[in-house]
Scaffold this motif. Structure first.
Motif, short mmCIF file in Angstrom:
data_model
loop_
_atom_site.label_atom_id
_atom_site.label_comp_id
_atom_site.label_asym_id
_atom_site.label_seq_id
_atom_site.Cartn_x
_atom_site.Cartn_y
_atom_site.Cartn_z
N LEU A 42 18.57 2.17 -5.99
CA LEU A 42 18.03 2.76 -4.76
C LEU A 42 18.25 1.77 -3.63
O LEU A 42 17.71 0.65 -3.65
N GLU A 43 19.04 2.14 -2.63
CA GLU A 43 19.43 1.23 -1.55
C GLU A 43 18.91 1.71 -0.20
O GLU A 43 18.38 2.83 -0.08
N ASN A 44 19.06 0.80 0.80
CA ASN A 44 18.67 1.09 2.19
C ASN A 44 17.20 1.49 2.27
O ASN A 44 16.82 2.48 2.91
N LEU A 45 16.35 0.68 1.63
CA LEU A 45 14.92 0.95 1.60
C LEU A 45 14.20 0.08 2.62
O LEU A 45 14.61 -1.06 2.90
N PRO A 46 13.09 0.53 3.21
CA PRO A 46 12.28 -0.33 4.08
C PRO A 46 11.70 -1.48 3.26
O PRO A 46 11.31 -1.30 2.11
N ILE A 47 11.64 -2.67 3.87
CA ILE A 47 11.26 -3.85 3.09
C ILE A 47 9.77 -4.10 3.11
O ILE A 47 9.28 -4.92 2.32
N PHE A 48 9.02 -3.44 4.00
CA PHE A 48 7.58 -3.64 4.06
C PHE A 48 6.87 -2.41 3.51
O PHE A 48 7.36 -1.29 3.59
N GLY A 49 5.72 -2.62 2.92
CA GLY A 49 4.91 -1.53 2.45
C GLY A 49 4.82 -1.50 0.92
O GLY A 49 5.57 -2.16 0.21
N GLN A 50 3.87 -0.72 0.44
CA GLN A 50 3.68 -0.51 -0.98
C GLN A 50 4.31 0.83 -1.39
O GLN A 50 4.18 1.82 -0.68
N PHE A 51 4.98 0.83 -2.56
CA PHE A 51 5.66 2.03 -3.03
C PHE A 51 5.23 2.35 -4.47
O PHE A 51 4.68 1.48 -5.17
N ARG A 52 5.52 3.58 -4.86
CA ARG A 52 5.31 4.00 -6.25
C ARG A 52 6.65 4.46 -6.83
O ARG A 52 7.34 5.28 -6.21
N LEU A 53 7.00 3.93 -8.00
CA LEU A 53 8.21 4.35 -8.69
C LEU A 53 7.81 5.35 -9.76
O LEU A 53 7.09 5.01 -10.71
N VAL A 54 8.27 6.60 -9.61
CA VAL A 54 7.92 7.69 -10.55
C VAL A 54 9.18 8.09 -11.30
O VAL A 54 10.18 8.48 -10.69
N ILE A 55 9.12 7.99 -12.63
CA ILE A 55 10.27 8.32 -13.48
C ILE A 55 9.85 9.42 -14.45
O ILE A 55 8.85 9.28 -15.16
N THR A 56 10.64 10.51 -14.49
CA THR A 56 10.33 11.64 -15.38
C THR A 56 11.57 12.01 -16.18
O THR A 56 12.70 11.96 -15.66
N ALA A 57 11.35 12.35 -17.45
CA ALA A 57 12.43 12.79 -18.33
C ALA A 57 11.86 13.74 -19.36
O ALA A 57 10.70 13.60 -19.79
#
Length: 515
Positions: free
Chosen positions: A93-108
């Motif tokens: 995952l590229e070109n992301l904002p560098i500040f802030g909190q994120f959640r990585l959600v993976i589904t299969a």
């Protein structure tokens, strides 16, 4: 471009460190003076199975952040970036904002959902800037912070292990119903299972409901004003339509333009291919059926199927009784000769029939694409029709009329026996509809019949019998079919296909009639 942004980022943080007072007072977040943070962040990693440690293909990756909604005046979750993993399970995952909190959600499918917080660690960069203000050599300089900056915004999340979801779904039953009539590339298919009106009858009763076919009062079937050739399971057979119970028929295929795999002597009418039922449901299953008609004649039948592993065994049997009654009147005028005459004839016909049909078979499923099958059938039937006729002849003399009368009784009895067997092999290819089949088929039928006709003649109607005539007819026949065949079918599209194969056939027919 990314390195340029990183250099500016490090310099900005260093300047922010010089501007700070002891105790941590100070500057704006990130040292950008309130400007827009650059979108140069990069998360990457690999999704693997927790047991096999192998990459998982086709997994959904979503990075979710929060943004301020000017309408609701609150922050809400928003998908920042996303993708589907490659065959190796890797994602980037590229070109992301560098500040802030994120959640990585993976589904299969088949795995539990993975939901974790992620962020870029920029605290070390700020700390390095403060150290530079204190005079530490190298670590506080922008050039020395370049490596840390790259690592901070180019983050490897490592191997993310997915755990299988052991939850079981509730039982779901999916049912599908075939239409009464289907159109194939080269044939029209009539699904008998949808026609409950013909149950308990014979193949002749089925044909009465099939479009494009005509059935007369004697049970003779015509297609395009000619008699079609009867096939059973795609091969010639000595069985006739009245020898096959309706309960044993799965479908009727009307083939007006037979392909290479069918007999070339199908005539101008075409071929009626009778497809018999064959069950391949797993486990043990069967059915019993019975019925009775308005004249007190009954029918009974049953099916049994056993499928365990690679073996599939099936057997079905039917016993049918039938009684038919018909009346007919004939008026005929003859104007040739002298004198002319007229004929009035009344016929009363009663026919009692019964027949037994048995069929059994075995399928050996070598693997998903190769099957060997062996099947056989045996049939026996008997028919005893009787006909009473009253014939009145009027001789049209110019001077008057003279009536003569004849009473005629016809008693017949016929038997038929049939047995046959088929050994076949079928191989299917990955492409739908492409298959190779080979089989040998043997069918033998025999019949015999007797008919006694007694005529009592009265030269004058109402007077004693003038003369009596008797006529006896006997006949028998035997027919045998043997075919060996191999066929290859390749679909070329929705409306075309390629067929090729080889065929060997031996026929032996005998018939004898004595009067």
């Amino acid at each position: 471009m990314r390195n340029s942004w990183l250099l500016l980022l490090v310099m900005a943080m260093s300047l922010a460190g010089f501007a700070q007072v002891p105790g941590g007072g100070g500057g704006r977040r990130g040292g950008f003076g309130g400007g827009q943070a650059p979108s140069i962040g990069h998360f990457y990693g690999k999704v693997v199975d927790t047991k096999t440690n192998k990459g998982i293909d086709g997994v959904s990756i979503q990075l979710i952040g929060t943004k301020f909604d000017t309408v609701t005046k609150s922050r809400k979750d928003t998908v920042i970036s996303g993708m589907i993993t490659r065959r190796s399970g890797e994602f980037s995952l590229e070109n992301l904002p560098i500040f802030g909190q994120f959640r990585l959600v993976i589904t299969a499918i088949g795995y539990k959902t993975y939901d974790q917080k992620v962020a870029f660690d920029l605290k070390g960069l700020r700390g390095g800037g403060a150290g530079a203000a204190g005079g530490a050599e190298g670590e506080g300089q922008p050039g020395g912070n370049m490596g840390n900056a790259i690592n901070a915004v180019d983050k490897d999340l490592g191997n993310i292990k997915m755990v299988e979801d052991a939850q079981s779904l509730e039982q779901v039953t999916v049912t599908a119903s075939k239409p009464l009539i289907q159109m194939g590339v080269d044939r029209k298919i009539y699904n008998v299972e949808k026609d409950i009106s013909a149950q308990g009858g014979t193949g002749v009763d089925i044909m009465k409901n099939v479009p494009s076919l005509q059935v007369d009062i004697d049970g003779n079937v015509t297609l395009r004003n000619s008699s079609p050739t009867i096939f059973v399971d795609g091969r010639p057979s000595t069985l006739t339509l009245d020898q096959i119970p309706a309960d044993a028929i799965q479908s009727v295929e009307i083939i007006t333009n037979p392909g290479a795999k069918y007999d070339a002597s199908g005539g101008t009418a075409g071929i009626l291919n009778i497809v018999l039922k064959k069950n391949r449901k797993a486990g043990y299953n069967g059915s019993i059926r019975a019925g009775i008609d308005m004249r007190g004649k009954f029918n009974i039948g049953g099916d049994l199927n056993v499928k365990q592993g690679k073996i599939n065994f099936f057997i079905n049997a039917n016993y049918n009784q039938r009684k038919s009654i018909s009346n007919g009147t004939t008026d005929r005028y003859t104007f040739f000769g002298n004198p002319a005459d007229s004929l009035h004839q009344y016929d009363h016909n009663v026919s009692n029939n019964h027949f037994m049909f048995g069929r059994a078979g075995l399928d050996f499923l070598i693997d998903n694409r190769n099957t060997i099958s062996l099947s056989g059938n045996i049939v026996h039937g008997e028919s005893t029709p009787t006909t009473s006729s009253d014939l009145t002849v009027d001789d049209l003399f110019p001077s008057g009329t003279t009536y003569s009368q004849t009473f005629r009784n016809s008693s017949s009895k016929s038997n038929f026996n049939n047995h046959g067997a088929m050994l076949s092999y079928k191989h299917t290819f990955p492409k739908a509809g492409e298959e190779l089949t080979a089989d040998v088929n043997y069918s033998q039928g025999a019949n015999d019949n007797t008919n006694l006709i007694v005529s009592d003649i009265h030269n004058i109607k109402g007077q004693p019998t003038t003369s009596t005539y008797q006529q006896r007819q006997t006949g028998n026949g035997d027919n045998k079919y043997f075919t060996g065949q191999i066929d290859y079918t390749l679909p070329l599209g929705e409306k075309s296909k390629f067929e090729a194969g080889g065929r060997a056939q031996i026929r032996n027919n005998t018939s004898l009639n004595n009067i």
